[in-house]
Design a protein around this motif. Structure first.
Motif, mmCIF file in Angstrom:
data_model
loop_
_atom_site.group_PDB
_atom_site.id
_atom_site.type_symbol
_atom_site.label_atom_id
_atom_site.label_comp_id
_atom_site.label_asym_id
_atom_site.label_seq_id
_atom_site.Cartn_x
_atom_site.Cartn_y
_atom_site.Cartn_z
ATOM 1 N N VAL A 181 20.697 -41.014 33.932
ATOM 2 C CA VAL A 181 22.078 -40.563 34.149
ATOM 3 C C VAL A 181 22.996 -41.389 33.263
ATOM 4 O O VAL A 181 22.638 -42.491 32.833
ATOM 5 C CB VAL A 181 22.489 -40.680 35.639
ATOM 6 C CG1 VAL A 181 21.682 -39.723 36.501
ATOM 7 C CG2 VAL A 181 22.352 -42.097 36.154
ATOM 8 N N SER B 232 27.552 -43.932 36.320
ATOM 9 C CA SER B 232 27.124 -43.132 37.469
ATOM 10 C C SER B 232 26.908 -44.066 38.659
ATOM 11 O O SER B 232 26.472 -45.205 38.494
ATOM 12 C CB SER B 232 25.827 -42.396 37.157
ATOM 13 O OG SER B 232 26.010 -41.504 36.075
ATOM 14 N N THR B 233 27.215 -43.575 39.848
ATOM 15 C CA THR B 233 27.089 -44.397 41.050
ATOM 16 C C THR B 233 26.463 -43.603 42.183
ATOM 17 O O THR B 233 26.667 -42.390 42.285
ATOM 18 C CB THR B 233 28.468 -44.899 41.521
ATOM 19 O OG1 THR B 233 29.325 -43.774 41.758
ATOM 20 C CG2 THR B 233 29.120 -45.814 40.497
ATOM 21 N N VAL C 98 24.226 -38.611 43.464
ATOM 22 C CA VAL C 98 24.782 -39.514 42.460
ATOM 23 C C VAL C 98 26.086 -38.897 41.947
ATOM 24 O O VAL C 98 26.157 -37.708 41.669
ATOM 25 C CB VAL C 98 23.798 -39.709 41.280
ATOM 26 C CG1 VAL C 98 24.425 -40.536 40.175
ATOM 27 C CG2 VAL C 98 22.504 -40.348 41.761
ATOM 28 N N ARG C 99 27.131 -39.738 41.857
ATOM 29 C CA ARG C 99 28.397 -39.295 41.273
ATOM 30 C C ARG C 99 28.398 -39.674 39.798
ATOM 31 O O ARG C 99 28.210 -40.830 39.444
ATOM 32 C CB ARG C 99 29.593 -39.949 41.971
ATOM 33 C CG ARG C 99 30.949 -39.431 41.455
ATOM 34 C CD ARG C 99 32.130 -40.003 42.214
ATOM 35 N NE ARG C 99 32.014 -39.911 43.655
ATOM 36 C CZ ARG C 99 32.211 -38.807 44.394
ATOM 37 N NH1 ARG C 99 32.541 -37.685 43.801
ATOM 38 N NH2 ARG C 99 32.090 -38.838 45.707
ATOM 39 N N LEU C 100 28.593 -38.685 38.944
ATOM 40 C CA LEU C 100 28.644 -38.910 37.503
ATOM 41 C C LEU C 100 30.014 -39.465 37.123
ATOM 42 O O LEU C 100 30.980 -39.314 37.880
ATOM 43 C CB LEU C 100 28.356 -37.608 36.763
ATOM 44 C CG LEU C 100 26.993 -36.962 37.063
ATOM 45 C CD1 LEU C 100 26.852 -35.630 36.342
ATOM 46 C CD2 LEU C 100 25.856 -37.896 36.686
ATOM 47 N N PRO C 101 30.145 -40.081 35.943
ATOM 48 C CA PRO C 101 31.433 -40.657 35.540
ATOM 49 C C PRO C 101 32.588 -39.650 35.558
ATOM 50 O O PRO C 101 33.724 -40.022 35.807
ATOM 51 C CB PRO C 101 31.172 -41.166 34.124
ATOM 52 C CG PRO C 101 29.706 -41.413 34.080
ATOM 53 C CD PRO C 101 29.100 -40.363 34.960
ATOM 54 N N LEU D 148 19.765 -47.001 41.484
ATOM 55 C CA LEU D 148 20.227 -46.970 40.095
ATOM 56 C C LEU D 148 19.921 -48.314 39.459
ATOM 57 O O LEU D 148 20.200 -49.365 40.023
ATOM 58 C CB LEU D 148 21.724 -46.684 40.025
ATOM 59 C CG LEU D 148 22.158 -45.294 40.459
ATOM 60 C CD1 LEU D 148 23.664 -45.147 40.319
ATOM 61 C CD2 LEU D 148 21.467 -44.240 39.630
#
Length: 82
Positions: free
Chosen positions: A14, A18-19, A28-31, A77
């Motif tokens: 990713v 990403s978090t 996962v939340r992308l930027p 991650l």
């Protein structure tokens, strides 16, 4: 009815920034703010050599008497070092 036991394991690259999403073991939340969810899916094709593979929905699976149960989900991650 038969039971098939399986284990899935792997990696997914990713973008930096990403978090993980708090409270969701497979999100996962992308930027850019979008969410992705890493899920096992059931894929179906008309035959072993066919080129018509597609993911089937939960309702399609149930109609075929197929029930997928995921027992464990976990995402960690790790920073890439290169």
């Amino acid at each position: 009815m038969k039971t098939i036991a399986f284990t899935l394991s792997g990696t997914c690259l990713v973008p930096d920034g990403s978090t993980p999403v708090e409270g969701f073991a497979n999100h996962v939340r992308l930027p850019g703010g979008q969410l992705i969810s890493i899920q096992p899916v059931i894929e179906m094709a008309s035959g072993a050599d066919a080129d018509d593979h597609r993911d089937i929905s939960y309702d399609e699976a149930v109609a075929l008497d197929i029930y997928l149960e995921c027992e464990d989900r976990n995402i960690e991650l790790h920073e890439e070092r290169g």
